[in-house]
Design an enzyme around this catalytic site. Sequence first.
Site, PDB file in Angstrom:
ATOM      1  N   GLY A 161      60.572  42.553   4.764  1.00 25.37           N
ATOM      2  CA  GLY A 161      60.839  41.127   4.646  1.00 25.37           C
ATOM      3  C   GLY A 161      59.657  40.337   5.156  1.00 25.37           C
ATOM      4  N   VAL A 208      58.927  41.589   8.700  1.00 28.70           N
ATOM      5  CA  VAL A 208      59.924  42.505   9.233  1.00 28.70           C
ATOM      6  C   VAL A 208      59.656  43.889   8.653  1.00 28.70           C
ATOM      7  CG1 VAL A 208      62.369  42.978   9.493  1.00 28.70           C
ATOM      8  CG2 VAL A 208      61.584  40.637   9.322  1.00 28.70           C
ATOM      9  N   LYS A 221      60.797  43.030  13.892  1.00 28.14           N
ATOM     10  CA  LYS A 221      60.154  41.797  13.465  1.00 28.14           C
ATOM     11  C   LYS A 221      58.938  41.542  14.342  1.00 28.14           C
ATOM     12  CE  LYS A 221      60.844  37.144  12.205  1.00 28.14           C
ATOM     13  NZ  LYS A 221      61.727  36.052  11.952  1.00 28.14           N
ATOM     14  N   ASP A 276      67.827  27.773  11.334  1.00 26.76           N
ATOM     15  CA  ASP A 276      67.259  28.261  10.078  1.00 26.76           C
ATOM     16  C   ASP A 276      68.310  29.094   9.345  1.00 26.76           C
ATOM     17  OD1 ASP A 276      65.470  28.592   8.071  1.00 26.76           O
ATOM     18  OD2 ASP A 276      64.186  30.027   9.119  1.00 26.76           O
TER      19      ASP A 276
END
Length: 971
Positions: free
Chosen positions: A693, A700, A714, A812
């Site tokens: 990701g 990530v 991450k 977020d």
Amino acid sequence: MQIKKSFLYTLSLILHINLILISVTNALNQDGLILQKAKLSFYDPAGSLANWSDRDATPCNWTGITCDNKESVVSVILYNSSLSGSFPISLCLLPSLSTIDLSENSINSSLPLSISTCRNLTFLDVSQNLFVGPVPSTLSDLIFLRYLSLEGNNFAGEIPTTFGNFRQLEVLELSNNVLTGTIPAALGNITSLKKLELAYNTFSQGDLPPEFGNLTNLEELWLTNCNLLGTIPQSLGRLSRLTNLDVGQNKLTGLIPSVIFHLKLIEQIELYDNGFTGKLPAGWLKLTKLRRFDASRNKLTGVISNELCELPLESLNLYNNRLEGSIPDSIAKSPNLQELHLYGNQLVGKLPSELGKYSYLRTFDVSNNSLSGEIPGFLCHNGALEELVLINNQFSGIIPLDIVKCRTLMRIRMRGNRLHGEVPPEFWGLPHVYLLDLHGNAFSENISSLIYGAQNLSNLDISDNKFSGSIPSEIGSLKKLGKFYANNNELRGEIPSTIVNLGQLGLLNLCNNKLSGEIPKGIKSLTMLNELNLANNDLSGKIPGEIGELPVLNYLDLSNNHFSGLIPISLQNLKLNKLNVSNNQLSGYIPDFLFLDIYRDSFLGNPDLCLNDSHSCNSRSGGNNGVLSWIYWLILVALGVVCLVGLVWLMRKYKKITKTKKGIATSTWTSFHNLDFSELEINDSLEEANVIGRGGSGNVYKVVLSNGEIMAVKKLLETPYENKNSEFEVEVETLGKIRHKNIVRLWCCCSKENYKLLVYEYMINGSLGDVLHGNNTRTFLDWPMRFRIALGAAEGLSYLHHDAVPSIVHRDVKSNNILLDENFEAKISDFGVAKVVKSVANGGGVETMSMIAGSCGYIAPEYAYTLRVSEKSDIYSFGIVIFELVTGKPPIDPEFGDKDLAAWVRTTLDKNGIDHVLDPRLESKFKEYIIKVLDIGLLCTSAIPINRPSMRRVVKMLREMRASMDSTIPI
Ligand SMILES: *[C@@H]1O[C@H](CO)[C@@H](O)[C@H](O)[C@H]1NC(C)=O
Ligand SMILES: *[C@@H]1O[C@H](CO)[C@@H](O)[C@H](O)[C@H]1NC(C)=O
């Protein structure tokens, strides 16, 4: 002297005042005073406790209070009273209190250990609240307790083993919490139990404890979705009073044991969704009380035993197994049979000919088998049949008279069989039918004009048959018709002009017939029309300019007809994904706006069509070549641009990689759980090949450790939104302590000079964003899955806003930050920009941020100009996620023009109505629920923050909905 006198005077005055005070408060007795104190624990917005007045002498007439004849309070019953706040532990000061019922409120504290001071309690019900924290191990000190329900809360941790000490407990309900650990065998000691409910928790894998065989007074055992492994223990055969056994949705394996035949009083057995194998055991005739049996979705083989079918069953569900043989005739004899679902097996032979003759058969589904013969003649004999589903078998013959006249039918699916003959006129007009699916048979003759009687019809599919004659004009009276497939038949005549009255029509597919004449006038009134397919007919005349006024048309196929004239310029109003006018007799120019790659094969075989006046319009082949060369030129330019962008991107990334390879020097690890892996092991895996990701704050990585465990790591690079490093650590520390089933686990973190690592549990199904809009096309999320994701995400957010201490605003929230585990359970992730809010006590913590966080399409309108963060901005973003689930569309998309999804949903709703908003791939039987969820999304995205419901309220609304949705039957 003077002084002394005045002193005495003052003293007596004080005493006097005190006496007055005491006599005033004395008006209310001691129990009343205790209740006044308890009242302070509650937040009571609905005024449920308004009559708890301290001017009364006793509390015995107050709402919810009952006293004994000595005016001592014995029960406090305040269910469904809109109370929130904390548990009123002072109630335990009431010496005679035996009953507390606070169910169905929004109490969101923990249940204190000192609950054990409620000495005389016999009944405690706090179900359906928002309790958090552990289940108090001291509950079992309440030696008189007979009824304990903690169901439907967020109780976490393990079931205390002290529960084995209960002596009088008859009812224990712990379902629908987030309990972990395994189910303690000690519960087998509570031999007084009559009802035990542990369903829907987050237990670790474990066996069904054989000790439960000691619960010989048990009448109900509810263990759905408890992560049970292994087999059903033999000892359960000792539960001779059991009436209801539910172990559905577990991982139980092995044979269905014949000990179930010792359960002489059993009325319902639920074994669905497990891994049971082998044949059904023999011995059913002993279970004379059995009415409902469900072993669907296992791996059962062999035949459906005749014995089982000889019981007077009310419902039999064996769908999605590997059963063979035929359906025993004996099932037809049950006078109670209402529901028979046997789809998805390998059944052969004929259906029992008397099925439906002796009972009020209501739903019948034998799809996806190899059944043959005729449809039996008694299915609707007693006038109760609502669902008749026979998809993909080899049924032959005609539709029997009994079905033709069955006016209760609502859902009829016969697709994929060998049925033939005329569909009798009466059948077309059954008044309640909303889905009529005859696709892929050999039906012939006309569609009857009696079809006007089917006023509830919304989905009509008669494609792939041999229907002939013309389409009756009465079809235009079906106000609810949304989809009409009649392709691949032998229909003739004109398309009836009344078709333009179908205001709900979204899809019209009449391709591959012999229809002639023109496209009806007034077609622009089909404002819901998405897809129009009239290909391969004998239609002629002009393509009406009106087509360009269909506001949501995106699929238009008119190929292989005899249309002539010009391509209407109004088509430029449309955003067509598919356009085909090939093989007609069109002439004139192809308008400029149609010079797009997707339309490359849209104009073939129209000899008189040409590009534009710069090319010769007379040379037939030249015209088409002109189009092609133009288009290839355009593609070349586009490819060039793509390459250039790609190159720049690659260069920038390469820079980043080389930069981050440096500096594994000093670092500090914080671990929140016992872990056995080293930092180096992780560092070694932080390579480009392992990226799963990419986000604004860093990548990530998927990291497989040497011990086989998988983690998601991450790596945060620069963190421009952070001023001080310590803030980051505070946040991480807070998150490290969070345990909630809908929040991704943070295992540990590591802080270095120029970057930080966060190590999370790995989510095998990726993010919701990916599954809905990304490359993950393997998985289609049906409505029940989407709903569960919505509820899970809401519960996670509600926890952050209301239950975490201190509260946390995520900042977020988006579909890419909602991860899905192996069961597609939603987990909120990515707290990279989350914010600890210091004062949310009254639900209104507000802080000003130095910079905007959040993602395009998800940012609440007020945020852009005030830079103030409150949980209300999370709620807005959550509303957008709901829109994604309901529409299947991403938050921003070229399709919306300059709007985002929120604006698109609102304008489309206003202009074109609900059906254009909902994801067409979702089954229409859920529509009512989908619309309700959409409504929640609309509330959450209110422009004015205070109008948005709290996440706690959102959870409550969704949970209530779940209860009513659960009764919907799958297929
Ligand atoms: C019409 O169809 C809907 C399903 O689309 C169903 O729920 C409803 O009960 C039907 N109404 C009537 C009057 O048959
Ligand atoms: C349009 O139809 C023709 C003829 O059936 C076919 O060859 C062509 O590929 C189709 N074009 C598109 C864009 O579907």
